[in-house]
Scaffold this motif. Structure first.
Motif, PDB file in Angstrom:
ATOM      1  N   GLN A 328      -5.067  -0.961  54.034  1.00 59.59           N
ATOM      2  CA  GLN A 328      -5.049   0.392  54.598  1.00 59.59           C
ATOM      3  C   GLN A 328      -5.454   1.391  53.504  1.00 59.59           C
ATOM      4  OE1 GLN A 328      -3.712   0.519  58.058  1.00 59.59           O
ATOM      5  NE2 GLN A 328      -3.969  -1.667  57.695  1.00 59.59           N
ATOM      6  N   ASP A 329      -6.447   2.188  53.775  1.00 60.40           N
ATOM      7  CA  ASP A 329      -6.933   3.189  52.826  1.00 60.40           C
ATOM      8  C   ASP A 329      -6.505   4.563  53.334  1.00 60.40           C
ATOM      9  OD1 ASP A 329      -8.263   4.786  51.020  1.00 60.40           O
ATOM     10  OD2 ASP A 329     -10.247   3.892  51.352  1.00 60.40           O
ATOM     11  N   ILE A 330      -5.520   5.158  52.686  1.00 57.99           N
ATOM     12  CA  ILE A 330      -5.007   6.464  53.098  1.00 57.99           C
ATOM     13  C   ILE A 330      -5.233   7.460  51.970  1.00 57.99           C
ATOM     14  CG2 ILE A 330      -2.949   7.780  53.747  1.00 57.99           C
ATOM     15  CD1 ILE A 330      -1.870   5.344  55.110  1.00 57.99           C
ATOM     16  N   ARG A 331      -5.817   8.598  52.330  1.00 61.71           N
ATOM     17  CA  ARG A 331      -6.094   9.645  51.347  1.00 61.71           C
ATOM     18  C   ARG A 331      -5.630  10.988  51.883  1.00 61.71           C
ATOM     19  NH1 ARG A 331     -12.324   7.908  49.633  1.00 61.71           N
ATOM     20  NH2 ARG A 331     -12.036   5.656  49.933  1.00 61.71           N
ATOM     21  N   LEU A 332      -5.587  11.978  51.004  1.00 57.44           N
ATOM     22  CA  LEU A 332      -5.218  13.343  51.380  1.00 57.44           C
ATOM     23  C   LEU A 332      -6.376  14.269  51.046  1.00 57.44           C
ATOM     24  CD1 LEU A 332      -1.565  13.456  49.948  1.00 57.44           C
ATOM     25  CD2 LEU A 332      -2.307  12.765  52.230  1.00 57.44           C
ATOM     26  N   ILE A 333      -6.688  15.169  51.985  1.00 63.75           N
ATOM     27  CA  ILE A 333      -7.815  16.075  51.774  1.00 63.75           C
ATOM     28  C   ILE A 333      -7.371  17.519  51.997  1.00 63.75           C
ATOM     29  CG2 ILE A 333      -9.510  14.330  52.454  1.00 63.75           C
ATOM     30  CD1 ILE A 333      -9.715  15.722  55.185  1.00 63.75           C
ATOM     31  N   ASP A 334      -8.137  18.458  51.408  1.00 61.78           N
ATOM     32  CA  ASP A 334      -7.832  19.872  51.599  1.00 61.78           C
ATOM     33  C   ASP A 334      -8.600  20.415  52.806  1.00 61.78           C
ATOM     34  OD1 ASP A 334     -10.464  20.333  50.777  1.00 61.78           O
ATOM     35  OD2 ASP A 334      -9.890  20.918  48.739  1.00 61.78           O
ATOM     36  N   ASP A 335      -8.498  21.726  53.030  1.00 67.22           N
ATOM     37  CA  ASP A 335      -9.137  22.331  54.204  1.00 67.22           C
ATOM     38  C   ASP A 335     -10.653  22.243  54.168  1.00 67.22           C
ATOM     39  OD1 ASP A 335      -6.697  22.971  55.275  1.00 67.22           O
ATOM     40  OD2 ASP A 335      -6.668  25.023  54.513  1.00 67.22           O
ATOM     41  N   ASP A 336     -11.217  22.005  52.982  1.00 67.80           N
ATOM     42  CA  ASP A 336     -12.670  21.883  52.842  1.00 67.80           C
ATOM     43  C   ASP A 336     -13.141  20.437  52.877  1.00 67.80           C
ATOM     44  OD1 ASP A 336     -13.063  24.682  52.594  1.00 67.80           O
ATOM     45  OD2 ASP A 336     -12.450  24.579  50.487  1.00 67.80           O
TER      46      ASP A 336
END
Length: 498
Positions: A328-336
């Motif tokens: 499982q590849d889980i990442r966090l991203i910002d509004d951009d």
């Protein structure tokens, strides 16, 4: 790819096997074993295999073709599960519908999936221009026969599950057989001897991710018509339940039963939870009083990434939803759409072998739910805001749509709820954002319990930061919830506005 006439063990060890073929193998190899128990009715694997054939044959008799959707509407009942499985044997697509939807929504869902036939119980008759069969009269509709064989490919649609929208028509989430195979294939081999207690609705993905692996491995499903804490404990003791998937509100009611400790639950090896926030204090109570492993899963019906927290092994991480599972590849991203560094807050996106094909007939919604990394890999947006700690455990802060922006500051309802629920008079609570001329939005709390709202409000605000303070607090008899225990915050907002 597993062959339909291979042994169950061979298919389970292969790269892909279709659930109808696995059940057929179990019918040959362990035909007398109970597959489904519903009250006093017991269906063995041999009988289940034959009934699936009869239902598939009858669907083909009525002109329902492979790839067509079959809509199913009703409460938990044996006939519901039989139709679901027989639909798969015919190479058709199961479309389970939520009885809690409005008649207009239900009609729109039947039209959206294009089902030529609807199975429903007597309490949920809706006016749709398709063939209708009462679940209570299923045996009258069935003809015995051998259906034309259907070869199922991994990319073929398995089911369409409609999202729990509170306005408009819910989106149809198309899940392929490959996605369900991942759910079956990654289940431990002990599922073959599992006695799985099922107390959540069959139209919910939460339920299917425990029912389908149990049947795929040849275990036994004990299906409850509706959830009641005392009935659950009685059945679990009677059938020597080993596995269960419950939502947090069900765990809370079970643990609060004054007779809980007199029931023998020593047969349980695994208890799981998903679908809604699972308070750390509740997890700790279950660990102390209910034998067996307790695992919290975090993921989406749409697929994407999944995390797991083995609570017994990490009692210091009960405030988290654990680490990503293998693969499982889980990442966090910002509004951009840029990835954020470890320790910072971002929107959760996930990628794995278990992902929806897309939203049925909604390419715009599918695109909106998709994010691609720099290598062009497809991820699904989870809609949650979270943070990874230094050990790689994910803490969820809130749904992105529930984030409150007050006076330019981000206010996470979960932070406020975590403080509010520690008041001795508060049993459970929820915080929502309401429009404010002065601040843009402002947080308002709702709680179940005793005490005066004004006194609890002052106590809570004294413990919160200046930008977090609640503008109001309302006592309610119960928090509005979906059938799988999610708090319906829109209903709270509407109630407060009124």
């Amino acid at each position: 790819m597993g062959e339909p006439d291979a042994s169950a063990a061979t298919m389970l060890a292969s790269d892909f096997a279709a659930l109808p073929d696995l059940i057929r193998a179990h019918g040959r190899e362990r035909g007398d074993k109970p597959a489904i128990i519903f009250g006093e009715r017991v269906v063995s694997y041999a009988v289940l295999d034959r009934l699936m054939d009869d239902i598939a044959f009858s669907l083909q008799r009525d002109g329902v073709e492979p790839g067509d959707a079959v809509a199913i509407l009703g409460p938990n009942m044996l006939e519901y599960l039989l139709v679901f499985l027989g639909t798969l044997r015919a190479g058709c697509v199961a479309a389970p519908l939520a009885p809690s939807a409005t008649p207009e929504q239900l009609a729109a869902m039947v039209a959206d999936c294009g089902a030529p036939i609807l199975f429903h119980d007597a309490a949920h008759a809706i006016d749709v221009p398709v063939r209708k069969v009462y679940l209570e009269h299923l045996l009258d509709w069935i003809d015995e026969g051998v259906p034309a064989p259907v070869r199922i490919a991994p990319g073929d649609a398995f089911n369409i599950i409609y999202s729990s929208g509170t306005t408009g028509t819910p989106k149809g989430i198309v899940q392929p057989h490959a996605m369900r195979w991942v759910h079956i294939g990654r289940a431990p081999g002990g599922f073959g001897e599992a006695v799985t207690m099922v107390a959540t609705p069959l139209y919910s993905n939460t339920t299917l991710v425990s029912v389908l692996p149990t049947l795929g491995w040849g275990g036994t499903v004990v299906l409850m018509a509706k959830f009641d804490a005392r009935d659950y404990l009685t059945l679990a003791e009677k059938h020597r339940g080993t596995l269960t998937m419950l939502v947090p509100v069900q765990y809370r009611r079970i643990m609060a039963d004054p007779e809980f400790d007199r029931f023998d639950l020593s047969s349980f090896t695994l208890k799981t939870c998903t679908s809604a926030p699972f308070p750390a204090a509740l997890k700790a109570d279950i660990l102390a009083r209910w034998p067996g492993l307790l695992v919290e899963y975090y993921g989406m019906t749409e697929g994407g990434g999944t995390t797991a927290l083995v609570c017994n092994a990490h009692p210091d991480k009960l405030h988290t939803v654990g680490k990503p599972l293998e693969g499982q590849d889980i990442r966090l991203i910002d509004d951009d759409g840029r990835e954020v560094p470890q320790g910072e807050v971002g929107e959760v996106v996930g990628r794995s072998g278990a992902m929806m094909t897309g939203y049925h007939g909604r390419p715009d919604a599918t695109d909106a739910a998709t994010w691609y990394d720099e290598a062009g890999n497809r991820f699904i947006r989870h809609g949650d805001i979270g943070r990874f700690d230094e050990d790689g455990f994910l803490t969820l802060l809130d749904r992105k749509k529930d984030l409150i922006i007050s006076g330019g500051f981000n206010v996470y309802p979960s932070d406020l709820e975590a403080v509010l629920v520690t008041h001795p008079d508060v049993v459970e609570c929820s915080v929502v954002g309401m429009p404010s001329e002065q601040w843009g939005e402002t947080p308002v709390g709702f709680y179940v319990g005793a005490g005066e709202p004004a006194e609890i409000l002052g106590w809570c605000n004294a413990k919160l930061g200046k930008t977090q303070r609640l503008a109001d607090l309302v006592r309610v008899d119960a928090l509005p919830r979906s059938a799988i225990g999610k708090v319906l915050k829109r209903e709270l907002r509407d109630r407060y506005s009124a």
